[in-house]
Each structure stands twice: as C-alpha cells, then as structure tokens.
Design a protein around this motif. Structure first.
Motif, PDB file in Angstrom:
ATOM      1  N   VAL A 484     -29.033   6.412 -50.678  1.00 32.02           N
ATOM      2  CA  VAL A 484     -30.241   5.789 -50.121  1.00 32.02           C
ATOM      3  C   VAL A 484     -31.236   5.472 -51.239  1.00 32.02           C
ATOM      4  CG1 VAL A 484     -32.244   6.180 -48.638  1.00 32.02           C
ATOM      5  CG2 VAL A 484     -29.960   6.825 -47.835  1.00 32.02           C
ATOM      6  N   LEU A 485     -31.414   6.410 -52.181  1.00 25.23           N
ATOM      7  CA  LEU A 485     -32.331   6.165 -53.298  1.00 25.23           C
ATOM      8  C   LEU A 485     -31.862   4.973 -54.136  1.00 25.23           C
ATOM      9  CD1 LEU A 485     -33.121   9.770 -54.624  1.00 25.23           C
ATOM     10  CD2 LEU A 485     -34.672   8.223 -53.430  1.00 25.23           C
ATOM     11  N   ALA A 486     -30.558   4.917 -54.403  1.00 27.32           N
ATOM     12  CA  ALA A 486     -30.021   3.815 -55.214  1.00 27.32           C
ATOM     13  C   ALA A 486     -30.221   2.476 -54.522  1.00 27.32           C
ATOM     14  CB  ALA A 486     -28.544   4.058 -55.501  1.00 27.32           C
ATOM     15  N   VAL A 487     -30.005   2.437 -53.198  1.00 27.40           N
ATOM     16  CA  VAL A 487     -30.172   1.180 -52.467  1.00 27.40           C
ATOM     17  C   VAL A 487     -31.636   0.770 -52.427  1.00 27.40           C
ATOM     18  CG1 VAL A 487     -29.971   0.104 -50.204  1.00 27.40           C
ATOM     19  CG2 VAL A 487     -28.080   1.464 -51.095  1.00 27.40           C
ATOM     20  N   ILE A 488     -32.544   1.746 -52.246  1.00 28.37           N
ATOM     21  CA  ILE A 488     -33.981   1.421 -52.282  1.00 28.37           C
ATOM     22  C   ILE A 488     -34.344   0.805 -53.629  1.00 28.37           C
ATOM     23  CG2 ILE A 488     -36.298   2.447 -52.341  1.00 28.37           C
ATOM     24  CD1 ILE A 488     -35.320   4.465 -50.249  1.00 28.37           C
ATOM     25  N   ALA A 489     -33.828   1.402 -54.714  1.00 29.38           N
ATOM     26  CA  ALA A 489     -34.110   0.862 -56.050  1.00 29.38           C
ATOM     27  C   ALA A 489     -33.486  -0.513 -56.234  1.00 29.38           C
ATOM     28  CB  ALA A 489     -33.591   1.826 -57.115  1.00 29.38           C
ATOM     29  N   ALA A 490     -32.280  -0.713 -55.670  1.00 32.75           N
ATOM     30  CA  ALA A 490     -31.634  -2.027 -55.762  1.00 32.75           C
ATOM     31  C   ALA A 490     -32.425  -3.074 -54.990  1.00 32.75           C
ATOM     32  CB  ALA A 490     -30.204  -1.946 -55.235  1.00 32.75           C
ATOM     33  N   PHE A 491     -32.881  -2.714 -53.782  1.00 32.07           N
ATOM     34  CA  PHE A 491     -33.723  -3.636 -53.009  1.00 32.07           C
ATOM     35  C   PHE A 491     -35.012  -3.947 -53.762  1.00 32.07           C
ATOM     36  CE2 PHE A 491     -31.845  -2.309 -48.631  1.00 32.07           C
ATOM     37  CZ  PHE A 491     -30.785  -3.175 -48.831  1.00 32.07           C
ATOM     38  N   GLY A 492     -35.572  -2.919 -54.423  1.00 29.02           N
ATOM     39  CA  GLY A 492     -36.782  -3.144 -55.210  1.00 29.02           C
ATOM     40  C   GLY A 492     -36.534  -4.109 -56.351  1.00 29.02           C
ATOM     41  N   PHE A 493     -35.393  -3.955 -57.022  1.00 29.47           N
ATOM     42  CA  PHE A 493     -35.033  -4.878 -58.105  1.00 29.47           C
ATOM     43  C   PHE A 493     -34.887  -6.296 -57.575  1.00 29.47           C
ATOM     44  CE2 PHE A 493     -31.499  -7.098 -60.225  1.00 29.47           C
ATOM     45  CZ  PHE A 493     -32.055  -7.259 -61.487  1.00 29.47           C
TER      46      PHE A 493
END
Length: 583
Positions: A484-493
């Motif tokens: 979930v953290l990785a996807v949030i960061a990917a969405f942020g990118f």
C-alpha cells in the motif's frame, strides 16, 4: 538567462548542461515517457488490488479478477512501463548526450504508433477476459489471437526504435557530434539496446507460432520448447531494464554529486559481460522443470549466470566509489563517510539513485543469486520468495532509477519545474520503504511455504488441509502494508509527473547557486570539483593510502554487503539441510 530558442539547425542549447537538444528528438522522448507513466498508473492500480487480495486478512478480489489483474499487472509493469521508458532513454542517450540529431524521426513516430497499437490490443484482451493466461501465458492456456498479435506489434515497434538508436549513434559519429570515445552512459544504453535485440528475437521465435496456434493454423505448441524460449524473452526483458538502470546510475551520479568513472575499461567490460551472459540467467526459472537435464541447468546457472552477476558486482562497486571520489574531489574529505553525509539527500534524483543501488543490491541481488542455485531453488520455486526477489530488483531498483531520472528529465526536456516539490523530495524514501517491506514480506512468506500466484492461501474447499505457520499472517500483513505504501508513492510520482508535464510552471531562468523550488539541486548547484582537484586526486591515489585506496567508505560498504550475502546464503543452505535430509 531565459529559455533558449531553437536555432536554424533544429537545436536548442540546454541552459543547465550546455548540451544541444534537437527539436525532432524532444517530442519522441516526451511521448514515450508520458505513455510510460500512463501504463505505470494502470499497473500500480492493479498492484494495489492484488496486494489487498494476497493479504489474507483482506482478501479483496474474487478468484477470476485476481488472476486477470495478475496478468494486467505483469504486462503493464514489467513490459509496457519499463520498455516505453527505455525507449525514451534510448532517444535521450543517442541525441541529447551526444548533441546529435535523431535518425529518421518520422520512422520513430511510426514505431511509436506500432507500440501504442500493440499496447491497446493487449489491454483490451486482458481487461475483457480474453487473455486470462497470466504473464507467462504457458500453453495449453490459450488467449485471443489479438493478445499475441498486440505483443508482436509492440515488440516490432520497440525493435524499430532500437534500430534507430544504433543509426543515430552512427550518424552522430559520422557528423562528429562528440569527440573521443562514446560516453559511458550512452555505452550502457547501447548495451541495453543489444540485449533488447536478443530479447525481442526470442519473443518473435515464440509468439509468432503461438499466434498462429491461437488462430488454429498450427495444431500444437510444445510446452517445454515454449517455456525455454519464452524465458529468453520474459527474463531477458528485465535485463534490458538492468543495463538501462545501471546507465542511469552513472548519469545521476554525475548530475547530482559530480561522480567520476574510476576506470572506463572496467565499467565497459562489465557491460560487455551483460551482453555475453545475461540471457543465460533465464535458466534459473526452469531449475525445477523436469524436461531439462541437470548439465544444462548447472552450466547456465552456475557458470554463465555468475559472469553476469560479476558484472553487477563491478557496477555495484564502481557507481558508489565514483560518487565517493567525486565528492572527495569537491572537498568532502573529513572521515570515512563525510562524502555521503553531506550529499544532497533532499534532491530526489540523488536519493532515488542511492536507494535504487542499496535495495537492488542488498535485497534483489543477494536473493537472486541465492535462488539461482539449483538445490536452493527446489525450496523456493513457486513460492512468494520469487516475486519477493524481482520486486526488489525491477520495482525498487529499476523503477526508482527511472523515477530519479524523471526528476531531471522534467526540467531538462519538458522545461518545467517539478510539481509538488515537497512531496517529490519525500517520494523516493516512501516508495523504497514500501517496496522493501513488500519484498521482505513476500520473501519470508515464501520461506513459510506460501505459494506464488495463488488466490487463496487457506486453500478453501481443497481436498486436503494445508497448515500454515501463525507467522504467515504477520509477514503477509507486512507485505500488504508495504504494498500500500509503495502504491501511494507510485500514485504520488504519477501525480507529480502529470502536473509537471501538462500543467507545470515553465522553468524560466535558473540562477546558479540559488535553490529553486521544483528544480533539482544538481541543476541549481552543478557539482564541480575543487580548484585543486588534480592535486587532491593524486593524494587520494597515493600508495600511502593503503589497500583501501581513494574510496575507503565504499570499501567498507562493499564489505558489509559481502557479509550480508554470505550470511543469507549460508542460512539458506542450513534451511535446506533441515528440510532435505539425506541419510
């Protein structure tokens, strides 16, 4: 200094780097980079749904959609996102880094159109349930013919761009657009292009007959032959990523901290090792396949593969050592790690570089070499340890490097400031932490026997009972939280990239020595060596410095890596001894 105009020869001069950028190359770089981000969005959305399904306490999706999105995730993240970005890298390296014009740019748009058409065809078949064959699409599973045709068209387009890359660097040499040897970053991109040709030829060898089989024109496809040739595509495609990733490491090192190349011949030789031996590493996917003999398996994975591993270890030393030496030549010489402590950690390009190297090496590299050992592979294969490994390499290593490059491509190519600058500086840390937790959770879950690619860990309605250790729930929770953290960061990118490219503030004038919101530190404060750099260099290389040489900090870090590697490798053999008793 205002934004430079395009001259009569079609070039503009970059105000930050002084390089010549051709007007016909820029749109090709932009188009491939933008589509890469769109496919990242699709793949990351599927990743979120998948991780919330494998997290047994949540178990979000029904079986049909889990397996469908597993294929969507694989194609978008491992093929489309990565290769579109690599096409942008090839255009960037062959034109911007060589101050050259692109060869046949109209043909470049034709190739881009082929790739786009193939991408849309694959997306349509996967999302509509016409290609529920997972990423590997092993026969006798059969997808709609449009699925195979889409992959073929995409591959032909990518192969065309690769050919244009070779034509462009030949044109640059003929027109004397650069002096001396080809820059190392371009040399690394050329390595990626050569591996791409090898990889795509494997794809043609297997997907063309599979397409004919799906049309009913061929009666059967031999599953064993399919598996062997397909992994020449499926695994080698990730080695294109690795070569491109390493080239980006060298580029970001130079842009952010003025990294130097310790020895051009050694670094170039390591790239050559990739070309010669990296395809052999595909065999580790077939180590438990009963159709292949032990001699073939051992030769590929215990000899040829280790030559490719040697190449990665060389780069794993030369990249951080070049950063250390570059920093020391700039005056950061106090103690063992002053060069690292005083690095620009607030520059997302630099933090992406360092975190990419660390997670790729310590997690992805160590686990990859270990599971490439035939005996250990027996207890690893088809468990979550396998995706735990390649999420550390492709997702954390490659994706982070590409993200770091994007933070420099936005101002250099799109001539925009990076949007949401405060979050952009945090994003690499959040993404790497998420992927690290995801990978470690998968790895430990696999060690407890949790299967790979399986919808339900509890095996409901099975004819037999499967008992899992209570620790499995804990490590799957870690995996889920990390995902979930990785996807949030990917969405942020993605939000950063979209806002910057389409709605971002024009970069305007860059004032050297003055920090600017939305502009990486390496562009506002270009890393230059001290005035007495030559004298410092002689001192750093003096024999009196002993066996650690000019980069003692990197020597210590590499020693830590080898201790971690030996510990993990020994632990796996110990675990194998408990499970596989021979008496």
């Amino acid at each position: 200094m205002t934004a430079p105009a395009i001259g009569a020869d079609g070039f503009r001069t970059c105000q930050s780097t002084g390089r010549q950028i051709h007007a016909a190359a820029e749109p090709l770089i932009k188009a491939n980079a933008v589509v890469s981000i769109v496919t990242l969005l699709i793949g990351a959305t599927a990743a979120l749904l998948l991780v919330l399904t494998r997290w047994q306490a949540v178990h979000l999706l029904p079986a049909e959609w889990y397996y469908r999105l597993l294929g969507v995730h694989g194609m978008n993240m491992l093929i489309f996102f990565i290769i579109y970005f690599e096409m942008a890298v090839l255009w960037f390296a062959s034109t911007v880094l060589l101050n050259a014009r692109p060869a046949a740019p109209r043909f470049g748009w034709f190739n881009f159109g082929l790739m786009m058409l193939g991408t849309l065809m694959v997306q349509w078949t996967q999302w509509t349930g016409r290609a529920d064959v997972l990423f590997t699409s092993y026969p006798p599973l059969k997808a709609h013919p449009v699925f195979y045709l889409g992959i073929i068209l995409f591959a032909v387009g990518a192969l065309g761009v690769t050919g244009q890359f070779f034509a462009t660097i030949t044109l640059a040499k003929r027109e004397k657009r650069y002096e001396g040897s080809m820059p190392l970053v371009v040399y690394g991109a050329m390595t990626a292009a050569i591996i791409a040709v090898i990889t795509l030829l494997h794809g043609a060898l297997i997907y063309i007959p599979t397409f004919l089989w799906s049309l009913g024109l061929i009666e059967t496809i031999d599953p064993q032959v399919y598996r062997m040739i397909w992994w020449g595509l499926g695994h080698s495609s990730q080695q294109i990523n690795m070569a491109a990733m390493v080239a980006i490491w060298y580029m970001l090192g130079a842009l952010t901290v003025g990294a130097v190349v310790l020895n051009e011949k050694v670094s170039r030789s390591a790239f050559v090792l990739y070309v010669l031996f990296i395809s052999m590493a595909s065999a580790h996917h077939l180590l438990v396949d009963p159709g292949f003999g032990p001699a073939w398996k051992i030769t590929n994975t215990s000899y040829f593969m280790y030559m490719a591993v040697l190449a990665s270890m060389i780069h794993g030393f030369t990249v951080p050592a070049g950063m250390e030496l570059g920093q020391r030549l700039r005056g950061y010489t106090n103690g063992m790690f002053d060069w690292l402590i005083r690095a620009p950690w607030g520059d997302p390009g630099f933090s992406s570089l360092v975190l990419s190297v660390v997670v790729f090496g310590f997690v992805g590299g160590i686990t990859g070499v270990t599971i490439g050992t035939e005996q250990i592979n027996i207890i690893v294969h088809n468990t979550l340890r396998v995706p735990g490994h390649f999420h550390a390499t492709v997702v954390s290593g490659t994706a982070l490097a590409f993200m770091g490059a994007t933070y420099y491509l936005i101002p250099l190519i799109f001539q925009r400031k990076v949007a949401f600058w405060g979050f952009a500086k945090l994003q690499p840390y959040l993404f790497s932490l998420g992927v690290l937790l995801l990978s470690m959770g998968m790895t430990f879950a696999g060690s407890f026997g949790v299967p790979r690619r399986h919808w339900d860990n509890s095996f409901q309605d099975a004819m037999f009972d499967v008992e899992m250790s209570p620790a499995v729930d804990l490590v799957l929770a870690i995996m889920g939280i990390g995902g979930v953290l990785a996807v949030i960061a990917a969405f942020g990118f993605i939000a950063i990239a979209v806002k910057s490219v389409f709605f971002g503030e024009p970069i305007g004038t860059i004032t050297r020595g003055t920090p600017m919101v939305g502009v990486p530190h390496g562009l506002t404060h270009p890393p230059t060596h001290a005035a007495d750099a030559d004298a410092r260099n002689e001192e750093l290389h003096a024999p009196a410095r002993g066996w650690m040489g000019p980069t003692p900090g990197t020597v210590i870090l590499v020693a830590i890596f080898f201790v971690a590697f030996m510990t993990y490798y020994f632990t796996n053999w110990k675990l194998l001894a408990f499970l596989w008793r021979v008496g």
